[in-house]
Motif scaffolding. Structure first.
Motif, PDB file in Angstrom:
ATOM      1  N   HIS A 152       1.069  -1.247   0.162  1.00 21.72           N
ATOM      2  CA  HIS A 152       0.116   0.152   0.097  1.00 21.72           C
ATOM      3  C   HIS A 152       0.644   1.219   0.154  1.00 21.72           C
ATOM      4  O   HIS A 152       1.990   1.619   0.252  1.00 21.72           O
ATOM      5  N   GLY A 153       0.448   2.306  -0.395  1.00 17.14           N
ATOM      6  CA  GLY A 153       1.104   3.674  -0.086  1.00 17.14           C
ATOM      7  C   GLY A 153       1.021   4.539   1.109  1.00 17.14           C
ATOM      8  O   GLY A 153      -0.265   4.180   1.481  1.00 17.14           O
ATOM      9  N   ASP A 154       1.947   5.175   1.298  1.00 17.39           N
ATOM     10  CA  ASP A 154       1.679   6.417   2.501  1.00 17.39           C
ATOM     11  C   ASP A 154       1.120   7.143   2.175  1.00 17.39           C
ATOM     12  O   ASP A 154       0.725   8.385   3.299  1.00 17.39           O
ATOM     13  N   VAL A 155       0.151   7.554   1.544  1.00 19.00           N
ATOM     14  CA  VAL A 155       0.309   8.556   1.712  1.00 19.00           C
ATOM     15  C   VAL A 155      -1.782   8.467   0.621  1.00 19.00           C
ATOM     16  O   VAL A 155      -2.054   9.477  -0.124  1.00 19.00           O
ATOM     17  N   GLN A 160      -6.682   3.901   4.272  1.00 15.62           N
ATOM     18  CA  GLN A 160      -4.915   4.688   5.291  1.00 15.62           C
ATOM     19  C   GLN A 160      -4.240   3.837   5.940  1.00 15.62           C
ATOM     20  O   GLN A 160      -4.102   2.848   6.561  1.00 15.62           O
ATOM     21  N   PRO A 161      -2.918   4.387   5.605  1.00 12.43           N
ATOM     22  CA  PRO A 161      -1.829   3.687   6.277  1.00 12.43           C
ATOM     23  C   PRO A 161      -1.993   2.682   7.583  1.00 12.43           C
ATOM     24  O   PRO A 161      -1.464   2.267   8.269  1.00 12.43           O
ATOM     25  N   PRO A 185       6.360   4.564  -0.792  1.00 14.49           N
ATOM     26  CA  PRO A 185       6.969   6.326  -0.719  1.00 14.49           C
ATOM     27  C   PRO A 185       5.834   6.830  -1.911  1.00 14.49           C
ATOM     28  O   PRO A 185       6.513   6.385  -2.856  1.00 14.49           O
ATOM     29  N   GLY A 186       4.666   7.690  -1.104  1.00 13.85           N
ATOM     30  CA  GLY A 186       4.405   9.097  -2.150  1.00 13.85           C
ATOM     31  C   GLY A 186       3.347   8.440  -2.777  1.00 13.85           C
ATOM     32  O   GLY A 186       2.880   8.717  -3.829  1.00 13.85           O
ATOM     33  N   ALA A 187       2.666   7.078  -2.703  1.00 20.25           N
ATOM     34  CA  ALA A 187       2.400   6.212  -3.837  1.00 20.25           C
ATOM     35  C   ALA A 187       0.541   7.053  -2.929  1.00 20.25           C
ATOM     36  O   ALA A 187       0.168   6.299  -1.385  1.00 20.25           O
ATOM     37  N   ASP A 196       5.601   1.828 -11.483  1.00 22.70           N
ATOM     38  CA  ASP A 196       6.662   0.729 -11.160  1.00 22.70           C
ATOM     39  C   ASP A 196       6.618  -0.167 -10.252  1.00 22.70           C
ATOM     40  O   ASP A 196       7.428  -1.324  -9.985  1.00 22.70           O
ATOM     41  N   GLU A 197       6.781   1.260  -9.070  1.00 25.97           N
ATOM     42  CA  GLU A 197       6.990   0.463  -7.881  1.00 25.97           C
ATOM     43  C   GLU A 197       6.075  -0.846  -7.062  1.00 25.97           C
ATOM     44  O   GLU A 197       6.800  -1.184  -6.603  1.00 25.97           O
ATOM     45  N   LEU A 198       4.927  -0.754  -7.300  1.00 24.33           N
ATOM     46  CA  LEU A 198       4.319  -1.321  -7.305  1.00 24.33           C
ATOM     47  C   LEU A 198       4.160  -2.406  -8.100  1.00 24.33           C
ATOM     48  O   LEU A 198       3.979  -3.287  -7.178  1.00 24.33           O
ATOM     49  N   MET A 199       4.665  -2.887  -9.164  1.00 24.51           N
ATOM     50  CA  MET A 199       4.231  -4.025  -9.764  1.00 24.51           C
ATOM     51  C   MET A 199       6.056  -4.272  -9.605  1.00 24.51           C
ATOM     52  O   MET A 199       6.254  -5.535  -9.621  1.00 24.51           O
ATOM     53  N   ALA A 200       6.470  -3.593  -9.090  1.00 26.73           N
ATOM     54  CA  ALA A 200       8.324  -3.787  -8.560  1.00 26.73           C
ATOM     55  C   ALA A 200       8.092  -4.726  -7.613  1.00 26.73           C
ATOM     56  O   ALA A 200       8.466  -6.249  -7.102  1.00 26.73           O
TER      57      ALA A 200
END
Length: 217
Positions: A152-155, A160-161, A185-187, A196-200
């Protein structure tokens, strides 16, 4: 990427199916976000998860929940779990030698996917992308029967985180399973600019699990 139509509890369901060339290949099921907020099987993250499984030799299915696209029925909220079970039934019917099954879901699809793994012991792994822990009830995970990844993303203002962290912390107290967590971070909830970061993260986790399984075999 053949189009498929299979029977669900509320009528026909529309999907896309990629068969593996290996007879006993595992099955992958990918579940899309909330249909009342534009979620379909063509969601970009769903699409990439679908190909992630296909590239690793899975027989993989993504489909539209009831009332989406050409799938019959209307949105219910809970009965979409029956749609997912029907999708898995269909995939197993044409892959009777499949040795395992994985479920991946995005947002609402993650909630449905984690309910599915509670009911189906053949699900040996899951990937939950932005599970909306503060919006939906996850108390059914008692205990969670399979190891998996929660990313999940931090934003994220929907999942919500703090809510996702509470879910992860609860699951990590259970014996016999391992819950991996990755915070991008920043997602935001849609991973805008962070796909790209998610799929990695997702592909790296799947590769790790598949490698461990093949070593054990």
């Amino acid at each position: 990427m053949p189009e498929v139509i299979f029977n669900g509890p509320a009528g026909r369901l529309e999907g896309r199916y990629h068969p593996s060339k290996t007879r006993n290949a595992p099955i992958g099921i990918v579940l899309h976000p909330h249909s009342q907020f534009g979620g379909t099987m063509n969601n970009p993250i769903v699409y990439q998860l679908y190909y992630m499984f296909a590239e690793r030799g899975f027989s993989v299915l993504r489909f539209n929940f009831r009332g989406v696209g050409r799938s019959q029925g209307i949105y219910h909220g809970q009965d979409e779990l029956s749609d997912a079970a029907s999708a898995l039934d269909w995939a197993q019917s044409i892959n009777p030698d499949a040795r395992a099954c994985w479920v991946a879901g995005v947002s609402f699809g993650a909630w449905i996917g984690m309910q599915l793994l509670m009911r189906r012991p053949e699900v040996e792994g899951f990937i939950s992308v932005a599970p909306p822990a503060g919006k939906f009830d996850f108390t059914f995970l008692a205990p969670c029967p399979s190891s998996g990844l929660i990313v999940h993303g931090d934003v994220d203002r929907v999942a919500q985180p703090k809510d996702v962290q509470a879910l992860v912390d609860k699951l990590k107290t259970q014996r016999g399973i391992i819950i991996d967590q990755d915070i991008i971070p920043g997602a935001n909830h849609f991973f805008d600019g962070k796909t790209d970061e998610l799929m990695a993260s997702c592909s790296g986790y799947l590769d790790k699990r598949l490698g461990r399984n093949s070593t054990a075999a």
